[in-house]
Design a protein around this motif. Sequence first.
Motif, PDB file in Angstrom:
ATOM      1  N   ARG A 103      -0.236  -2.048   3.570  1.00  0.00           N
ATOM      2  CA  ARG A 103       0.319  -2.759   4.713  1.00  0.00           C
ATOM      3  C   ARG A 103       1.291  -1.830   5.432  1.00  0.00           C
ATOM      4  NH1 ARG A 103       3.261  -6.881   4.836  1.00  0.00           N
ATOM      5  NH2 ARG A 103       2.127  -8.268   6.256  1.00  0.00           N
ATOM      6  N   THR A 140      -3.775  -3.898   7.617  1.00  0.00           N
ATOM      7  CA  THR A 140      -2.755  -4.892   7.251  1.00  0.00           C
ATOM      8  C   THR A 140      -3.308  -6.301   7.368  1.00  0.00           C
ATOM      9  OG1 THR A 140      -0.929  -3.442   7.923  1.00  0.00           O
ATOM     10  CG2 THR A 140      -0.481  -5.820   7.853  1.00  0.00           C
ATOM     11  N   HIS A 165       0.596  -9.608  -1.469  1.00  0.00           N
ATOM     12  CA  HIS A 165       0.160  -8.368  -0.810  1.00  0.00           C
ATOM     13  C   HIS A 165       0.158  -7.209  -1.790  1.00  0.00           C
ATOM     14  CE1 HIS A 165       1.992 -10.511   2.851  1.00  0.00           C
ATOM     15  NE2 HIS A 165       0.687 -10.630   2.929  1.00  0.00           N
TER      16      HIS A 165
END
Length: 336
Positions: free
Chosen positions: A237, A245, A259
């Motif tokens: 990201r 992302t 994430h």
Amino acid sequence: MRIFSGIQPTGRKHLGNYIGAIVQYVEGQHRAAEHGDVGIFCVVDLHAMTVAYDPAEMRARVYDTAAILLAAGLDPERCIFFRQSDVPEHTELAWHLGAITSHGDLNRMHQFKEKSARQRDLVSADLFFYPVLMAADVLAYRAHEVPVGDDQRQHVELMRDLAQRFNARFGDELVVPELLVPATGARIMDLQAPDSKMSTTGGTAEGTVYVLDDAKTVEKKFKRAVTDSDDPPRIVRDPAKPGVTNLIDILAAASGRTHADVEAEMASARGYGDLKLATAAAVNALLDPVRERYAQLRPDEDALEAVLGAGAQKARAIASETLVDVRRVMGVGPRP
């Protein structure tokens, strides 16, 4: 802890709607019940009237949206689910709140500026007044939380301001709600234009994944998703890597992971193709049961009407009590 949120029946529901709002509704109905309260959700057809629309299409889309929400897991036995226009207390409270809303409050709304710029024939007064009706939707039920997408943040901030303004002038009758935005997937971007939000109106055809897209179409769209030209590929990201992302965000939200978990899993990937396929698989796993259930529910419009009608009766029972108190403290209507 009472939860309220509404969803428009405009357009087909896409992945951003599903992850950013619908998943929260389903989770919210259970969380509210665990706290001895109720989740209240509605299809906001009055809001959909703020831009040009076709009446027959409007009615069909209300049924489409209701069927998707029920297919996703909203349970009318555990929550209150209804059509906004069936509860006239919404529009009455909006008028009362208009008395404490300034023109400047509404003129600052980003969505009004964006939508009015796209209107060729008529910019309706309803579009300008939209945030006040949205405030009434929530405040009528004295809800504590408003689960919505990040794009509604400004509207909820105005809603909170109006509740505080009302209470300061007339007494503490309204609850000041809190905005609830998902930790992951709050803003799903277009697969072909990852600097723009996924949208049924302003998005690209190939970059918008619809809830009712079949599995092959979903996979095809993700295979064509924009990434970048880094060599070797970096699956992390990074604001400088919006396409990657976005895929990480979608994979995390669809699979219920963080994430960091996704980045760790993809560290050994051979390239962006692996990320695209993994994301497509996770999204299809998420949406397959919804598509199957929708196909069972959507044809029976009488059953959908029955669900919405029963929900409206429950909603009115709550909202009417709020309006009695609002009229009393504002000095309108019959003498108590």
